[in-house]
Write a protein that holds these residues in place. Sequence first.
Motif, short mmCIF file in Angstrom:
data_model
loop_
_atom_site.label_atom_id
_atom_site.label_comp_id
_atom_site.label_asym_id
_atom_site.label_seq_id
_atom_site.Cartn_x
_atom_site.Cartn_y
_atom_site.Cartn_z
N ILE A 198 -8.14 17.74 0.20
CA ILE A 198 -9.18 17.25 1.11
C ILE A 198 -9.61 15.84 0.79
CG2 ILE A 198 -11.52 17.63 1.97
CD1 ILE A 198 -11.20 20.58 1.23
N SER A 199 -9.94 15.60 -0.48
CA SER A 199 -10.60 14.35 -0.88
C SER A 199 -9.58 13.29 -1.27
CB SER A 199 -11.54 14.62 -2.06
OG SER A 199 -10.79 14.78 -3.26
N PHE A 200 -10.11 12.17 -1.73
CA PHE A 200 -9.28 11.07 -2.24
C PHE A 200 -9.23 11.08 -3.77
CE2 PHE A 200 -10.38 9.74 2.01
CZ PHE A 200 -9.22 9.12 2.47
N ASP A 201 -9.58 12.21 -4.38
CA ASP A 201 -9.56 12.28 -5.85
C ASP A 201 -8.16 12.09 -6.42
OD1 ASP A 201 -12.26 12.60 -5.92
OD2 ASP A 201 -12.24 14.74 -6.41
N TYR A 202 -7.13 12.37 -5.62
CA TYR A 202 -5.77 12.18 -6.11
C TYR A 202 -5.52 10.72 -6.49
CZ TYR A 202 -4.40 10.09 -1.64
OH TYR A 202 -4.30 9.26 -0.54
N SER A 256 4.97 15.61 -0.64
CA SER A 256 4.11 14.64 0.06
C SER A 256 3.20 13.91 -0.91
CB SER A 256 3.29 15.36 1.14
OG SER A 256 4.14 15.97 2.09
N ILE A 257 2.66 14.63 -1.90
CA ILE A 257 1.86 13.96 -2.94
C ILE A 257 2.73 12.94 -3.67
CG2 ILE A 257 0.63 14.27 -5.11
CD1 ILE A 257 -0.32 16.98 -4.11
N ASN A 258 3.93 13.36 -4.05
CA ASN A 258 4.85 12.43 -4.73
C ASN A 258 5.14 11.22 -3.86
OD1 ASN A 258 6.87 11.76 -6.90
ND2 ASN A 258 8.26 11.98 -5.17
N SER A 259 5.30 11.44 -2.56
CA SER A 259 5.56 10.34 -1.63
C SER A 259 4.40 9.36 -1.59
CB SER A 259 5.84 10.90 -0.24
OG SER A 259 6.16 9.88 0.67
N SER A 260 3.17 9.89 -1.68
CA SER A 260 2.00 9.01 -1.66
C SER A 260 1.88 8.20 -2.94
CB SER A 260 0.72 9.83 -1.45
OG SER A 260 0.36 10.52 -2.64
N GLY A 267 0.81 -1.21 0.00
CA GLY A 267 0.00 0.00 0.00
C GLY A 267 0.85 1.26 0.00
N LYS A 268 0.50 2.19 -0.86
CA LYS A 268 1.23 3.45 -0.94
C LYS A 268 1.00 4.27 0.34
CE LYS A 268 2.97 2.65 -4.92
NZ LYS A 268 4.39 2.26 -4.98
N PRO A 269 1.98 5.08 0.69
CA PRO A 269 1.86 5.87 1.93
C PRO A 269 0.64 6.79 1.91
CG PRO A 269 4.12 5.87 1.17
CD PRO A 269 3.31 5.24 0.07
N TYR A 270 0.09 6.99 3.10
CA TYR A 270 -1.10 7.81 3.26
C TYR A 270 -0.77 9.28 2.98
CZ TYR A 270 -5.31 9.76 5.39
OH TYR A 270 -6.49 10.43 5.59
N LEU A 271 -1.72 9.98 2.39
CA LEU A 271 -1.61 11.42 2.17
C LEU A 271 -2.55 12.12 3.14
CD1 LEU A 271 -0.38 13.72 0.45
CD2 LEU A 271 -2.36 13.50 -1.07
#
Length: 777
Positions: free
Chosen positions: A686-690, A561-565, A269-273
């Motif tokens: 905010i959302s999980f749209d990423y 952080s987005i890249n990390s997720s 699982g990818k890291p949480y954002l």
Amino acid sequence: MRKLLIIALFTISQLYSASGAEIKRFEFKDGLNLSIEICSDKIIRIKLDKEKVPKENLLDRYGILKGDWEKTNFVFKDGKQPMILTRDIKVIVNTQNATLTIQKANGMQITQIAFPDSNGDISTRIYASLTKSFGASKTGGGIIGDANYTTKTDSVLSTNINGRCIEFALNSSERFYGGGSTSRKNIQHRGEVLSMNAKYQKTDAPIPFVMSSNGWGILNNETVENFFDIGSFDANKMFVCNQNYLVDFYLIVGEDMPAILDGYTTISGKPYLLPKWAYGQSFGGNMKQDQFGVFDDALRFRENKIPIDGYWLEPQWMKKNYDFSTAKEWNDLKFTTYPFWSKESSRKYCRNYFIGRMNAMGYKLALWLCIDHDFSIEEEDQIGKLSGAKQSGQEHWFDHLMNFVDQGVAGFKLDPGKTLDPHPDWKYYNGFTDREMHNLQQVLMPKNLQLTFRNHTGKRAFIHYCGSWTGTQHWSAFTTGDNGLSSIDILNHSMSGSPLMAPDGDPTVKTLHFIFFSPWVQMNSWAAFLQPWLADENYKKAFKDYSDLRYSLIPYIYSASINSSLTAMPVLRPMPLVYPNDQRFDNVSNQFMFGDNLLVSVLTDKVILPEGTWIDYWTGKKLEGNKEITYNVPESRGGGLFIKNGAIIPYQKAVQFIDSKSVDTLMVRVYPHKESKYSLLEDDGISFDYEKGKISQTDFICIATNSQITFNIAHSKTGYVITKRHYQIEIATDNIPQTVSLNNSPIQDWTYDKVTKTVSLTIDGASNLKNSVVLAK
């Protein structure tokens, strides 16, 4: 005498797993079965068991591990030494001595794997050494803060284990990293023995994964306490030792260690954002404060213009202290969250009461929790729900917390008591004992909370915990727990696919530097008074300066952080992860890269600058690298901060709290050096749209030659649309340029600061435009 398990191959069979990945199975005369599952070009899963069809793994059963592998094209060659060849990995099965040779596709040797006889000489001596190191029975003290609670006895490693080790041959030059917080001495683990078992204030957050500097890694697919002996028992061998007879592990190959982290988090699982606001500052007040003390903190932060977003309450928010039950209520003598005459309002957001007024000042509220629950109940009910089976009828622990979420609570701090304790007397709902379940609980708890919050709100929650196991990084952020300001814990987690850990300890001017350059920031004042206005002037100034600096760097931090997720490349990057070929960094724990372009040194005056030119952030002075320096930290600063030459750094004006909206005016600082590139990632925060690809990517490219500097801005990905933006560009150059042009047209609206030696200009940067700035020297 070396004694290996000698077995002869007589049958090869071919299967497909439920996920679509192909499995090659080898049966041996003595009844053992070896299976190799080809998960991808870079990942294989290896099992050895007495059973033809191994028992279901609990990590698989509860959806911690990836279960939807696509079919991988590979070549299989039968014969005396069968071979499996993917695009990136070659596996050769030796039928004479039951060893596996692992190579890269080009034939370069990675390792050789053997399975020593569990009753043989090697295994006997290894388990004896492990027992000597980890087998002592100990009883801990109480969880900090709860005077009436005593931890239970640690599990004891038996001297007559009927387990099995996996033996890996090591190259003399390779180093090993990972393991979570199983070592507080080193980040490079060759020569160490690591116990993978979650224990309060000992090994709170283990992760049974390590990776080699030579481009391969191992995830031991086990929940019972297991051990990694990395060149301690035998300098040329790594032994991964289980207390069960079953062998089940993933082998990952890649071109470098960042690729191995990507592979590990593809499996687990990818890291949480976190929500965007959680990358600012969060503060936890003293546990004796009531709402008036909290309001006073909230107002003073704003009056002193110290940026902050999160505020959490310690156990005093509960009517019953340390309430482990699901009947908990607000301590209404300390906090007013709804009109006392209307019990029906207890699940409503009341804007004129405590939570509403904190929100009105820009704060997000979180609550401290203590938990002691069997989370196999929720997991089995979920499986039963999907299959139409009967539900347990038992309580799901996190459901009651949605009452507080409805009132406006944005997240929860998960305390280690009593989840990190062993429960030797428990028989879990799924039929297993604590031996199999204790470590698994460390991931099931945040998983259940995260999914409950997500299903209830559709938003990302602010959740953090100090324990972990395989996959916890997908569901939660972390703290170092009751272990203080441990840079080693955070660095080890960053090398374990778990990049969201923050320190937990007493801040000073020196440690503020470390705290504010962590993946996320918490100030935990639970038993003390860490409010900056209560300290001396030097500390107050440092606190505000670092908080302002943190908030100005939010575009840079959140993008990383987005890249990390997406990739598991951490924001806080241990030096060996970025500079693996410079062995001076093998075990450096007091400096790290922060994102692509900043180097941070903490708790030391010795800094090794990598090769190239570096700019001292505090003074602007240029320093030549490839050497160790003694760094004189300026007053009101806690450590060194250095900018990589060629850096492109987005930032914003410091704000009092983070708004989820995109920034109207984005500043970009450019340090030209040859050709450099930086990609800014943004989403709605905010959302999980990423997860669906709704991310904006803006590429900044700088090309410096002897005659000119060219800076280009291009929007290459617009899943999340930014409709309007201005860019304030700041380009470092030693001399005033002769001309400045925008999109091939000369412009006059620019300035040059002779002190900072910077050209500044502002341009329109709407998402449908491309811009090119040229400075002619």
